[in-house]
Design an enzyme around this catalytic site. Structure first.
Site, short mmCIF file in Angstrom:
data_model
loop_
_atom_site.label_atom_id
_atom_site.label_comp_id
_atom_site.label_asym_id
_atom_site.label_seq_id
_atom_site.Cartn_x
_atom_site.Cartn_y
_atom_site.Cartn_z
N HIS A 163 0.84 -1.19 0.00
CA HIS A 163 0.00 0.00 0.00
C HIS A 163 0.88 1.24 0.00
O HIS A 163 2.03 1.20 0.46
CB HIS A 163 -0.88 0.05 1.25
CG HIS A 163 -2.07 -0.85 1.22
ND1 HIS A 163 -2.50 -1.56 2.32
CD2 HIS A 163 -2.94 -1.16 0.23
CE1 HIS A 163 -3.58 -2.26 2.00
NE2 HIS A 163 -3.86 -2.03 0.75
N CYS A 250 -3.33 1.22 9.48
CA CYS A 250 -4.36 0.27 9.03
C CYS A 250 -5.46 0.05 10.07
O CYS A 250 -6.59 -0.27 9.74
CB CYS A 250 -3.76 -1.09 8.72
SG CYS A 250 -2.26 -1.11 7.76
#
Length: 255
Positions: A163, A250
């Site tokens: 990511h 996250c």
């Protein structure tokens, strides 16, 4: 400044989460303790934390960041690129939590895919990583929605990291933690870049919350660089989440 945070308690199936880390399976009880310490750290920084219940059918569902993007003007429910995570974005309790705080709710539609671990907010501008989880159609939809509400965005192709925020963390005041492929990316040349050594690459995923930076435990060089800029630092151990490709950002939606 952030006022609110949404988190989800890790499920008993967390050890079955998606991973490329090759570091073994996380221990559920340790993951619970680390999550409690994470929430405690956030609470110390003056935010109200909404804690959602675990969902055993979704091992990765503690990583709430990926299923929505919360901005000052709109909340955008994503469409995760990982098939096993796609229905996480449809869970009623998440939608209810988002609606509690946001008058405007938008949704990413097929064929677009977006996971917000690929989105870095810098003021009213949003960098959107094109990854295995976030495609061009998803990025285009995201940018169109942001522009509808007077915000802006741009796509950033990724080559190495899972990511975007695996390798980048914006800690406000034009300061940016950068690692790996982003060190020489001209898009980020206007920032004051704090370059992260390869042996501490995981620690690049930090989060700024109301003037303090939360840094994963065990990354002293990163912590020293951040403290050198005058930021207070809180350490939180995320070692169990590292085993399933997760980090500090996250585990929460911050807005």
């Amino acid at each position: 400044m952030f006022k609110n945070v949404i988190v989800r308690v890790p499920s008993q199936t967390v050890s079955e989460g998606i991973t490329s880390a090759n570091e073994g399976k996380p221990d559920y009880r340790k993951a619970l303790v680390q999550h409690e310490n994470y929430v405690s750290a956030l609470t110390k920084l003056g935010v109200d934390v909404t804690v959602l219940a675990p969902h055993d059918e979704f091992p990765d569902s503690c990583f709430v960041e990926d299923v929505a993007l919360c901005t000052s003007k709109v909340a955008i429910i994503t469409r995760p690129g990982a098939l096993t995570r796609r229905k996480e974005a449809e869970l009623p309790d998440m939608k209810e939590a988002l609606e509690k705080f946001n008058q405007n709710i938008e949704t990413i539609k097929e064929p677009g895919t977006v996971e917000s671990g690929d989105i870095m907010m810098v003021g009213d501008h949003f960098y959107i990583g094109l990854s295995a989880r976030t495609n061009q159609a998803g990025a285009d939809q995201m940018i169109a929605i942001l522009e509808k509400y007077g915000l802006s965005g741009e796509a950033v192709p990724l080559k190495e990291v899972l990511h975007l925020k695996t390798g980048l963390s914006y800690i406000e005041n034009n300061n940016l933690l950068v690692s790996g492929e982003f060190k020489n990316d001209p898009r980020f040349d206007t920032f004051n870049k704090l370059e992260i050594d390869p042996d501490e690459a995981y620690g690049a995923n930090c989060i700024w919350v109301n003037g303090t930076v939360i840094v994963a435990s065990g990354y002293p060089k990163i912590q020293k660089k951040i403290e050198g800029l005058g930021y207070p630092v809180l350490n939180v151990d995320t070692s169990e989440y590292r085993k399933i490709d997760g980090g500090l950002s996250c585990l929460s939606l911050r807005f």
